[in-house]
Design a protein around this motif. Sequence first.
Motif, mmCIF file in Angstrom:
data_model
loop_
_atom_site.group_PDB
_atom_site.id
_atom_site.type_symbol
_atom_site.label_atom_id
_atom_site.label_comp_id
_atom_site.label_asym_id
_atom_site.label_seq_id
_atom_site.Cartn_x
_atom_site.Cartn_y
_atom_site.Cartn_z
ATOM 1 N N UNK A 81 -99.648 2.398 -20.985
ATOM 2 C CA UNK A 81 -98.573 3.385 -20.925
ATOM 3 C C UNK A 81 -97.306 2.846 -21.584
ATOM 4 N N UNK A 82 -96.873 1.649 -21.193
ATOM 5 C CA UNK A 82 -95.606 1.113 -21.688
ATOM 6 C C UNK A 82 -95.682 0.654 -23.147
ATOM 7 N N UNK A 83 -96.804 0.113 -23.565
ATOM 8 C CA UNK A 83 -96.906 -0.434 -24.915
ATOM 9 C C UNK A 83 -97.264 0.611 -25.958
ATOM 10 N N UNK A 84 -98.000 1.659 -25.552
ATOM 11 C CA UNK A 84 -98.512 2.612 -26.523
ATOM 12 C C UNK A 84 -98.013 4.044 -26.316
ATOM 13 N N UNK A 85 -98.207 4.581 -25.101
ATOM 14 C CA UNK A 85 -97.888 5.990 -24.922
ATOM 15 C C UNK A 85 -96.383 6.250 -24.894
ATOM 16 N N UNK A 86 -95.634 5.500 -24.101
ATOM 17 C CA UNK A 86 -94.194 5.736 -23.992
ATOM 18 C C UNK A 86 -93.495 5.614 -25.341
ATOM 19 N N UNK A 87 -93.760 4.568 -26.146
ATOM 20 C CA UNK A 87 -93.126 4.520 -27.478
ATOM 21 C C UNK A 87 -93.475 5.717 -28.350
ATOM 22 N N UNK A 88 -94.701 6.235 -28.212
ATOM 23 C CA UNK A 88 -95.125 7.372 -29.040
ATOM 24 C C UNK A 88 -94.317 8.625 -28.717
ATOM 25 N N UNK A 89 -94.104 8.907 -27.428
ATOM 26 C CA UNK A 89 -93.362 10.129 -27.092
ATOM 27 C C UNK A 89 -91.863 9.947 -27.320
ATOM 28 N N UNK A 90 -91.354 8.720 -27.156
ATOM 29 C CA UNK A 90 -89.937 8.490 -27.413
ATOM 30 C C UNK A 90 -89.637 8.575 -28.910
ATOM 31 N N UNK A 91 -90.573 8.137 -29.738
ATOM 32 C CA UNK A 91 -90.423 8.280 -31.194
ATOM 33 C C UNK A 91 -90.414 9.748 -31.580
ATOM 34 N N UNK A 170 -106.627 7.997 -29.105
ATOM 35 C CA UNK A 170 -106.766 6.533 -29.173
ATOM 36 C C UNK A 170 -106.085 5.869 -27.974
ATOM 37 N N UNK A 171 -104.915 6.374 -27.608
ATOM 38 C CA UNK A 171 -104.195 5.816 -26.473
ATOM 39 C C UNK A 171 -104.959 6.068 -25.180
ATOM 40 N N UNK A 172 -105.376 7.314 -24.970
ATOM 41 C CA UNK A 172 -105.991 7.660 -23.691
ATOM 42 C C UNK A 172 -107.399 7.126 -23.524
ATOM 43 N N UNK A 173 -108.038 6.783 -24.623
ATOM 44 C CA UNK A 173 -109.353 6.132 -24.516
ATOM 45 C C UNK A 173 -109.242 4.712 -23.983
ATOM 46 N N UNK A 174 -108.035 4.162 -23.980
ATOM 47 C CA UNK A 174 -107.832 2.811 -23.435
ATOM 48 C C UNK A 174 -107.697 2.815 -21.917
ATOM 49 N N UNK A 175 -107.378 3.961 -21.344
ATOM 50 C CA UNK A 175 -107.242 4.028 -19.896
ATOM 51 C C UNK A 175 -108.585 3.835 -19.215
ATOM 52 N N UNK A 176 -108.550 3.240 -18.046
ATOM 53 C CA UNK A 176 -109.777 3.049 -17.274
ATOM 54 C C UNK A 176 -110.302 4.388 -16.784
ATOM 55 N N UNK A 177 -111.498 4.356 -16.202
ATOM 56 C CA UNK A 177 -112.099 5.564 -15.657
ATOM 57 C C UNK A 177 -111.196 6.146 -14.571
ATOM 58 N N UNK A 178 -111.545 7.260 -14.056
ATOM 59 C CA UNK A 178 -110.700 7.986 -13.113
ATOM 60 C C UNK A 178 -110.312 7.122 -11.915
ATOM 61 N N UNK A 179 -109.089 6.615 -11.949
ATOM 62 C CA UNK A 179 -108.633 5.703 -10.917
ATOM 63 C C UNK A 179 -108.395 6.407 -9.585
ATOM 64 N N UNK A 180 -108.283 7.731 -9.623
ATOM 65 C CA UNK A 180 -108.064 8.451 -8.371
ATOM 66 C C UNK A 180 -109.257 8.333 -7.437
ATOM 67 N N UNK A 181 -110.410 8.054 -7.976
ATOM 68 C CA UNK A 181 -111.577 7.923 -7.120
ATOM 69 C C UNK A 181 -111.606 6.588 -6.390
ATOM 70 N N UNK A 182 -110.640 5.718 -6.707
ATOM 71 C CA UNK A 182 -110.465 4.487 -5.921
ATOM 72 C C UNK A 182 -110.222 4.813 -4.458
ATOM 73 N N UNK A 183 -109.575 5.969 -4.211
ATOM 74 C CA UNK A 183 -109.231 6.344 -2.834
ATOM 75 C C UNK A 183 -110.462 6.696 -1.998
ATOM 76 N N UNK A 184 -111.582 6.960 -2.628
ATOM 77 C CA UNK A 184 -112.789 7.318 -1.868
ATOM 78 C C UNK A 184 -113.961 6.401 -2.178
#
Length: 425
Positions: A81-91, A170-184
């Motif tokens: 998020x900080x290295x790739x996505x945030x710079x992209x939207x701020x640019x 390309x950015x979102x393919x770097x994210x891990x699998x659905x982390x919300x399922x950590x809760x269950x």
Amino acid sequence: MSEIEAELTRILTKIAEAKCIKHYKAVADTVADIGNGFLSSFYKGEIHNQDTGEIISVGIKMEPPFAGINFAKFYKNEEVFYKDFLPAILTLQAKTNMKDPFDNTATYFNSETGNINFIALENVSDKGYKLHDKMAYLNRECLEKIFKIYGKFHALSFVLRRRNWELYEKIHNQYSSDMFQYFVKPEKNAIILKKSITAAYESLDHDSKVYNELEALSENCVKLYIKASEYRGKYWCSTHGDCWSNNMLFKYSDNGQVEDIKLIDFQLARDGSPIHDLAYFFYSGAAKEDLYRIDEYLKIYHETFSNILKALGEDPEELFPFEALLNEWKENALLGVFLGIYLWQVKLLPKEKYQNIFNNPADEKKPNAEEWNEIFAKLLQKTLEGDKFRERAKNILTQAFEYGIISKEKIENCFAGGYRLTVLG
């Protein structure tokens, strides 16, 4: 020098060198702030520029001292998020002269994932930002400002996806699998969720329509939760993820008004529905009277969303019309309903009650994930039995039922069909 002091000094040194500061002193504070989040311990440090006299205040988030969880996945998400996505939207944002731009994150300095997991950011607490009282409701002023912030954040994501799909993917393919399922996952996590939803259901008036209609809720809440976390609509964007009040820092004026809010902790950032962000913070923070103002808050959100799109030359009616937003809320706010109920049991638990889980001497064995879950579940049980939790849970379920977010039909459709559980490593 202790091990933690050496590690913090190393991190501060890397930041100073990256900023090309030739003469500096790294000052590490080895006293951790533990318990505001459950995937991190928070340290502070300073870099004293001996040439200019400037002091750079740094906040360092590191994995908490217990074993058994792959923290690298969570920290990698935030790093992306900080290295790739945030710079992209701020640019993207910088290409136009916006009247009220998105500027609601702390400055990123450095990070590492793998054997050592940390995120180093500007320590905005030195600028007067602080946490909201987690046991208290978010007032109307706070809610309005948060809806506006997410309106800006989501709008930039919509435009980036539209204009540069290749980069977005390309950015979102770097994210891990659905982390919300950590809760269950594992099963003990699912039990904590199920207990909170069961307690919420039992808090309802047993003679009421909502109680009778939601009879199968507790039994099927895990399936419902998993299905709710898997967005399959067409209004995708990048989401904050873990957006309860402890992942926001508030700056107040002398008269107590909210001047600004910074979003922190993007460890659950992912590509999903904007409703997941909105419903998560809303149901985990809004009082009863505000729950019934949701259409009003959604209008505030959409107006801000639309202003950003128009400033960038896009048509909000094409990308995400207001009627679609209202429909999406009814179809996708259930994840926030579940997480709101889950979070209120946590928010109403005094911080000191679980701090001692982490505060073992360094030579003692660290609790593993299974031991942590067992201790945590026992602490939460007392919260579930309290009047404050029952009141909040009752309000959430009742409003969600009356608004059409949860119904007997939706429960039946869930256990009539299949669902998918992503395996987390």
